[in-house]
Scaffold this motif. Structure first.
Motif, PDB file in Angstrom:
ATOM      1  N   ARG A  86       0.994  -1.101  -0.178  1.00 42.89           N
ATOM      2  CA  ARG A  86       0.011   0.198   0.172  1.00 42.89           C
ATOM      3  C   ARG A  86       0.868   1.289   0.012  1.00 42.89           C
ATOM      4  O   ARG A  86       0.714   2.220  -0.522  1.00 42.89           O
ATOM      5  CB  ARG A  86      -0.994   0.037   1.009  1.00 42.89           C
ATOM      6  N   TRP A  87       1.861   1.174   0.890  1.00 43.88           N
ATOM      7  CA  TRP A  87       2.789   2.349   0.922  1.00 43.88           C
ATOM      8  C   TRP A  87       4.004   2.375   0.414  1.00 43.88           C
ATOM      9  O   TRP A  87       4.530   3.228  -0.427  1.00 43.88           O
ATOM     10  CB  TRP A  87       2.971   2.884   2.606  1.00 43.88           C
ATOM     11  N   GLY A  88       4.570   1.293   0.931  1.00 43.16           N
ATOM     12  CA  GLY A  88       5.968   1.027   0.289  1.00 43.16           C
ATOM     13  C   GLY A  88       6.407   1.258  -1.294  1.00 43.16           C
ATOM     14  O   GLY A  88       7.110   1.973  -1.734  1.00 43.16           O
ATOM     15  N   GLY A 105       6.671   5.477 -10.632  1.00 48.80           N
ATOM     16  CA  GLY A 105       5.996   6.855 -10.887  1.00 48.80           C
ATOM     17  C   GLY A 105       6.306   7.712  -9.531  1.00 48.80           C
ATOM     18  O   GLY A 105       6.584   8.764  -9.855  1.00 48.80           O
ATOM     19  N   GLY A 106       6.359   7.125  -8.329  1.00 46.37           N
ATOM     20  CA  GLY A 106       6.578   7.796  -7.277  1.00 46.37           C
ATOM     21  C   GLY A 106       7.966   8.366  -6.951  1.00 46.37           C
ATOM     22  O   GLY A 106       8.241   9.725  -6.837  1.00 46.37           O
ATOM     23  N   GLY A 141       0.536  18.292  -5.864  1.00 53.87           N
ATOM     24  CA  GLY A 141       1.468  17.300  -6.561  1.00 53.87           C
ATOM     25  C   GLY A 141       1.112  16.512  -7.589  1.00 53.87           C
ATOM     26  O   GLY A 141       1.877  15.669  -8.059  1.00 53.87           O
ATOM     27  N   ALA A 142       0.006  16.818  -8.103  1.00 57.57           N
ATOM     28  CA  ALA A 142      -0.686  15.835  -9.209  1.00 57.57           C
ATOM     29  C   ALA A 142      -0.621  16.909 -10.258  1.00 57.57           C
ATOM     30  O   ALA A 142       0.013  16.742 -11.322  1.00 57.57           O
ATOM     31  CB  ALA A 142      -1.879  15.580  -8.891  1.00 57.57           C
ATOM     32  N   GLU A 162      -0.246  10.295  -3.479  1.00 52.01           N
ATOM     33  CA  GLU A 162      -0.551   8.747  -2.942  1.00 52.01           C
ATOM     34  C   GLU A 162      -0.064   8.482  -1.359  1.00 52.01           C
ATOM     35  O   GLU A 162       0.100   7.348  -0.915  1.00 52.01           O
ATOM     36  CB  GLU A 162       0.025   7.664  -3.930  1.00 52.01           C
ATOM     37  N   GLY A 163       0.159   9.583  -0.920  1.00 55.56           N
ATOM     38  CA  GLY A 163       0.918   9.488   0.810  1.00 55.56           C
ATOM     39  C   GLY A 163      -0.194   9.431   1.695  1.00 55.56           C
ATOM     40  O   GLY A 163      -1.444   9.872   1.053  1.00 55.56           O
ATOM     41  N   PRO A 164       0.118   9.257   2.869  1.00 61.61           N
ATOM     42  CA  PRO A 164      -0.998   9.018   3.974  1.00 61.61           C
ATOM     43  C   PRO A 164      -1.377  10.313   4.388  1.00 61.61           C
ATOM     44  O   PRO A 164      -2.741  10.317   4.750  1.00 61.61           O
ATOM     45  CB  PRO A 164      -0.024   8.323   5.166  1.00 61.61           C
ATOM     46  N   TYR A 165      -0.769  11.556   3.898  1.00 61.35           N
ATOM     47  CA  TYR A 165      -1.302  12.552   4.332  1.00 61.35           C
ATOM     48  C   TYR A 165      -1.583  13.315   3.000  1.00 61.35           C
ATOM     49  O   TYR A 165      -1.575  14.788   3.262  1.00 61.35           O
ATOM     50  CB  TYR A 165      -0.601  13.372   5.218  1.00 61.35           C
TER      51      TYR A 165
END
Length: 206
Positions: A59-61, A67-68, A96-97, A123-126
């Motif tokens: 999900r996060w890693g 892309g990230g 950021g998009a 796509e980050g948690p915040y």
């Protein structure tokens, strides 16, 4: 040995009554089975933990994958932003998009959090705070759209504890990220900053 009366031999002490529960496993076997069951349970729990960790990684890693990573590389190459003020509409462009630079506002101050794109990127948690006023969400520990306002938010309904939390977040952002300018109230005119003011402000932050 003795004849059991029907022509068969039996061993002494091996009568039905002396078999001592021949159908039951020895005590050692029962202990081994219990130990084996406990081991299987531990392995099962470990598998569940590993599965949960793997899902979190997916999900996060992996979101900082090709892309990230490209976005982070692009963000790192951006020049430092000059001082300016923002309306809510102008702030939303920097999410950021639509724009690789990421800004957010806290307590009327706008910060450039581009270097924290892993947290504040799309796509980050915040990421929900990117391009928005994050004050209410940070004060109430809310990470969903209920914490966002489409109109200017004066935070007048927050209690004293929540407002203190907003100020603490503001100080943390000042220490870690570049302060860019003010978030304008409706009808408020932006300030005009000189190059000297801009350089002096950035020097203080360094």
């Amino acid at each position: 040995m003795a004849d059991d009366g029907d022509g068969r031999l039996r061993t002494e002490g091996s009568s039905d009554g002396g078999r001592g529960g021949a159908g039951e496993p020895p005590a050692g076997a029962a202990a081994a089975a219990a130990a084996g069951g406990e081991m299987l349970l531990n392995v099962g729990l470990l598998a569940l933990v590993l599965l949960a960790a793997y899902r979190l990684y997916l999900r996060w890693g992996t979101r900082s994958g090709p892309g990230g990573a490209a976005r982070q590389s692009q963000a790192a190459a951006l020049p430092r932003m000059k001082r300016r003020d923002f309306s809510l509409e102008q702030l939303r462009e920097f999410d950021g998009a639509r724009n690789p630079r990421i800004l957010l506002a806290v307590n009327g101050k706008v910060f450039d959090v581009t270097k924290g794109s892993k947290f504040y990127g799309p796509e980050g948690p915040y990421g929900i705070f990117a391009g928005r006023d994050a004050s209410r969400g940070l004060a109430t520990f809310c990470l969903d759209k209920d914490a966002l306002r489409d109109e200017y938010d004066d935070l007048s309904d927050l209690n004293a504890v929540q407002m203190e939390s907003v100020r603490e977040w503001e100080m943390q952002f000042k220490e870690k990220y570049d302060y860019v300018g003010r978030l304008l109230k409706p009808g408020e005119e932006p300030s005009e900053y000189t190059d000297e003011e801009d350089t002096k402000d950035h020097t203080k932050q360094e």
